[in-house]
Scaffold this active site. Structure first.
Site, PDB file in Angstrom:
ATOM      1  N   TRP A   1      39.021  -0.517  23.711  1.00 15.69           N
ATOM      2  CA  TRP A   1      39.442  -0.767  25.098  1.00 15.69           C
ATOM      3  C   TRP A   1      38.442  -0.211  26.096  1.00 15.69           C
ATOM      4  CZ3 TRP A   1      45.293   0.829  24.390  1.00 15.69           C
ATOM      5  CH2 TRP A   1      45.923  -0.163  23.620  1.00 15.69           C
ATOM      6  N   LYS A   2      37.347   0.386  25.596  1.00 14.90           N
ATOM      7  CA  LYS A   2      36.347   0.985  26.480  1.00 14.90           C
ATOM      8  C   LYS A   2      37.067   1.724  27.617  1.00 14.90           C
ATOM      9  CE  LYS A   2      32.878  -2.450  25.288  1.00 14.90           C
ATOM     10  NZ  LYS A   2      31.710  -3.208  25.663  1.00 14.90           N
TER      11      LYS A   2
ATOM     12  N   HIS B   1      27.949   3.120  19.632  1.00 14.15           N
ATOM     13  CA  HIS B   1      28.004   1.852  20.373  1.00 14.15           C
ATOM     14  C   HIS B   1      26.818   1.767  21.331  1.00 14.15           C
ATOM     15  CE1 HIS B   1      29.262  -1.047  23.426  1.00 14.15           C
ATOM     16  NE2 HIS B   1      29.953  -1.618  22.453  1.00 14.15           N
TER      17      HIS B   1
ATOM     18  N   GLU C   1      26.375  -5.465  16.829  1.00 12.55           N
ATOM     19  CA  GLU C   1      26.604  -5.838  18.228  1.00 12.55           C
ATOM     20  C   GLU C   1      25.256  -5.959  18.922  1.00 12.55           C
ATOM     21  OE1 GLU C   1      29.455  -4.153  20.692  1.00 12.55           O
ATOM     22  OE2 GLU C   1      31.019  -4.110  19.172  1.00 12.55           O
TER      23      GLU C   1
ATOM     24  N   GLY D   1      29.266  -8.054  26.865  1.00 19.27           N
ATOM     25  CA  GLY D   1      29.614  -8.216  28.286  1.00 19.27           C
ATOM     26  C   GLY D   1      29.105  -9.514  28.901  1.00 19.27           C
TER      27      GLY D   1
ATOM     28  N   SER E   1      31.251 -10.152  23.224  1.00 21.55           N
ATOM     29  CA  SER E   1      31.815 -11.313  23.916  1.00 21.55           C
ATOM     30  C   SER E   1      32.569 -12.267  22.986  1.00 21.55           C
ATOM     31  CB  SER E   1      30.720 -12.054  24.688  1.00 21.55           C
ATOM     32  OG  SER E   1      30.051 -11.147  25.556  1.00 21.55           O
TER      33      SER E   1
ATOM     34  N   GLY F   1      36.691  -7.516  22.576  1.00 21.26           N
ATOM     35  CA  GLY F   1      36.432  -6.796  23.821  1.00 21.26           C
ATOM     36  C   GLY F   1      37.179  -7.436  24.982  1.00 21.26           C
TER      37      GLY F   1
HETATM   38  P1  PGA Z   1      32.754  -7.407  25.006  1.00 22.86           P
HETATM   39  O1  PGA Z   1      32.669  -6.003  24.277  1.00 22.86           O
HETATM   40  O2  PGA Z   1      33.545  -8.331  24.112  1.00 22.86           O
HETATM   41  O3  PGA Z   1      33.458  -7.131  26.268  1.00 22.86           O
HETATM   42  O4  PGA Z   1      31.365  -7.920  25.160  1.00 22.86           O
HETATM   43  C1  PGA Z   1      32.386  -5.951  22.934  1.00 22.86           C
HETATM   44  C2  PGA Z   1      31.930  -4.593  22.500  1.00 22.86           C
HETATM   45  O5  PGA Z   1      31.014  -4.028  23.128  1.00 22.86           O
HETATM   46  O6  PGA Z   1      32.467  -4.067  21.527  1.00 22.86           O
END
Ligand code: PGA
Length: 255
Positions: free
Chosen positions: A10-11, A96, A168, A174, A214, A235
């Site tokens: 969930w950042k 990350h 990633e 993002g 994404s 994400g």
């Molecule tokens: P995002 O994040 O789907 O919003 O790009 C993915 C992530 O960084 O784990």
């Protein structure tokens, strides 16, 4: 057979207990029947106890987005593994791209954290991925290989089998669109080859490699058809229970 994974950091998108209530309750209820998948959620540290109350007794796990590289001592502001264990965490996301970029985490830090996480019986999610310029300049593979080798440096075959590698690409995080399924499959098979070469074919066959960046329903459907993609790291596009559940459903085994 490698168990498929669908996880979700969930950042700093979900930041209050009320937001946790809506999202976690919805996800828990909508994914109730998806027991063949390994599903888990990664909130910010202070929201872990609240999330655990909602998920307790369900098949969905939880964990943290980061962890200290030491187990105790004078490390102001850090969270040690024992606290995470105490809160029922089974997973820790490590290295990350945003941690590497904004908090200067190095490959050596990642290695320390992976080892510590395993020592405390939790599953490390070791993140790797190339930047846009590395990809364009033809250095992507070297970068990914280096990060994978560091993440697994000094681990036994049995320990490597417990690690989840997360691919990633920095350029796909993002964004409106992530990396294509074909590209991700190519990189995942490269990563499996690196693990085989350095740590043996048994470790390579067992280690799970998942993709994040994404991820949305349309891309998830294509990604989950690929042999070397063992799961998804969701994400922004999964911040609604039904969206997450639909993405998760793409990982269910098809007849
Ligand atoms: P995002 O994040 O789907 O919003 O790009 C993915 C992530 O960084 O784990």
């Amino acid at each position: 057979m490698r168990k498929k994974i669908v996880c979700f950091s969930w950042k700093m998108h979900i930041n209050t207990r009320q937001e946790v209530d809506t999202l976690a309750t919805g996800i828990r209820d909508l994914t109730k029947a998806m027991t063949e998948l390994e599903i888990f959620l990664l909130p910010t540290f202070p929201l872990i106890p609240h999330l655990s109350q909602i998920l307790e007794g369900s098949h969905i796990g939880w964990g943290a987005q980061n962890m200290a590289f030491a187990d105790y001592g004078a490390y102001t502001g850090e969270v040690p593994p024992i606290t995470l264990i105490d809160l029922g965490c089974k997973y820790v996301e490590i290295g990350h791209a945003e941690r590497r970029m904004y908090f200067n985490e190095s490959d050596q830090d990642v290695n320390k954290k992976v080892k510590l996480c395993l020592k405390f019986g939790m599953t490390p999610l070791a993140c790797v991925g190339e930047t846009e310029s590395e990809k364009e300049e033809g250095n992507g593979y070297v970068k990914i290989r280096t990060q994978v080798l560091w993440a697994l440096e000094g681990l036994s075959e049995e320990e490597i089998k417990k690690v989840i590698l997360v691919y990633e690409p920095v350029w796909a995080i993002g964004k409106q669109e992530g990396a294509s399924a074909e590209y991700v499959e190519e990189i995942h098979s490269f990563i499996r080859g690196v693990v085989a070469q350095e740590h043996g074919s048994e470790a390579a066959k067992a280690v799970r490699i998942i993709y994040g960046g994404s991820v949305k329903l349309e891309s998830a459907q294509k990604l989950m058809k690929k042999e070397n993609i063992d799961g998804l790291f969701a994400g922004r596009f999964a911040l609604w229970p039904d969206k997450f559940a639909a993405i998760a459903a793409t990982a269910l085994r098809k007849e």
